[in-house]
Design an enzyme around this catalytic site. Sequence first.
Site, PDB file in Angstrom:
ATOM      1  N   GLN A  50      33.580  47.581  47.851  1.00  0.00           N
ATOM      2  CA  GLN A  50      33.598  48.727  46.942  1.00  0.00           C
ATOM      3  C   GLN A  50      32.366  49.599  47.163  1.00  0.00           C
ATOM      4  OE1 GLN A  50      35.504  47.401  42.849  1.00  0.00           O
ATOM      5  NE2 GLN A  50      33.838  46.030  43.350  1.00  0.00           N
ATOM      6  N   HIS A  80      34.329  43.262  46.762  1.00  0.00           N
ATOM      7  CA  HIS A  80      35.379  43.165  45.744  1.00  0.00           C
ATOM      8  C   HIS A  80      36.065  41.809  45.845  1.00  0.00           C
ATOM      9  CE1 HIS A  80      39.067  45.231  43.644  1.00  0.00           C
ATOM     10  NE2 HIS A  80      38.798  44.045  43.138  1.00  0.00           N
ATOM     11  N   PHE A 135      35.170  38.123  36.445  1.00  0.00           N
ATOM     12  CA  PHE A 135      35.508  38.684  37.753  1.00  0.00           C
ATOM     13  C   PHE A 135      35.534  37.639  38.857  1.00  0.00           C
ATOM     14  CE2 PHE A 135      33.602  41.167  41.483  1.00  0.00           C
ATOM     15  CZ  PHE A 135      34.816  41.602  41.945  1.00  0.00           C
ATOM     16  N   HIS A 138      38.403  35.203  38.527  1.00  0.00           N
ATOM     17  CA  HIS A 138      39.666  35.871  38.853  1.00  0.00           C
ATOM     18  C   HIS A 138      39.890  35.925  40.357  1.00  0.00           C
ATOM     19  CE1 HIS A 138      42.774  39.019  38.975  1.00  0.00           C
ATOM     20  NE2 HIS A 138      42.011  39.618  39.883  1.00  0.00           N
ATOM     21  N   GLU A 139      38.870  36.264  41.115  1.00  0.00           N
ATOM     22  CA  GLU A 139      39.028  36.377  42.563  1.00  0.00           C
ATOM     23  C   GLU A 139      39.352  35.033  43.203  1.00  0.00           C
ATOM     24  OE1 GLU A 139      39.079  39.228  44.473  1.00  0.00           O
ATOM     25  OE2 GLU A 139      39.105  40.196  42.513  1.00  0.00           O
ATOM     26  N   HIS A 143      43.096  34.851  44.632  1.00  0.00           N
ATOM     27  CA  HIS A 143      43.116  34.984  46.090  1.00  0.00           C
ATOM     28  C   HIS A 143      42.602  33.746  46.821  1.00  0.00           C
ATOM     29  CE1 HIS A 143      44.071  39.199  45.493  1.00  0.00           C
ATOM     30  NE2 HIS A 143      43.033  39.306  44.681  1.00  0.00           N
TER      31      HIS A 143
END
Length: 281
Positions: A50, A80, A135, A138-139, A143
């Site tokens: 980002q 990101h 955050f 979540h990643e 993923h």
Amino acid sequence: METTRRGRRLLVSLSFLCLAVLLATASTSPATAGRKRRMAGFDYYVLALQWPGSVCRQTNHCCSSNGCCRSSPLNWFTIHGLWPQYSYGGWPSCCRQTTPFNMNKIAMLRPILEKYWPSLYCGDSSTCFGGRDPFWVHEVKTHGTCAYPDIQDEYDYFSTALYLYSKYNVTKALRKAHIYPRNGRKYEVGHIVAAIDHAFGRLPHIVCKNGSVQELRLCFHKDYQPRDCGSEDDDAWSSSRRSHCPRYVTLPSYRQSAMANATAGGLRNRANNEPRAYGQS
């Protein structure tokens, strides 16, 4: 497998002391250490970076988790996420229900993650199986779990991404090409693409919003060697490599002081409002 994981942990431990040391010592990618590996069910990786100037200019309030609100503006590309992808389009997500995220596993990495992988938003992100998570969590859940068994836990996920981020330093490559963050200064998208191609020998994917670079993405084979983003038949100006980008774009800076008086009591700047080329976050 354990030998390779220990080697990767050593590389990132060195980068904790000085990110440049990782560049100097990383002669072997984390997935190659003289052994065969059972590959996970995807085709390649995207390392999504980002540009804080573009994201932080949208910030309308501050909170302790928002990297945009620090006393010193972020003037480098931040991470990101590292995202497994399919060659035919699309991506896997939420592949395994794992044990609860263990922050202690990445305790040694926390300072470098805060600097190079901060959240640029307030609020938590939606999770795979209900609820909301910070955050980093979540990643990993969305993923990182899809890269198993190549990436086995929280430490593997973050250390692999930091390895690639350090070895393929986009901010440095653009500065060498005289591309700097300056308000009002416009750069040809083709110039940015060419600078990355010159530095790493592969073409990136660029995501824009309101005429500014929002994200720059590098793509890697599953052995962590760089590859072109997009399909084999795409050229550097194809839409698959330039999401919503005009011919000339900016890399804007931002003033932290402009947000200093903002409070965390306003509406939450939800993470699901993040830019999502490929539909990811």
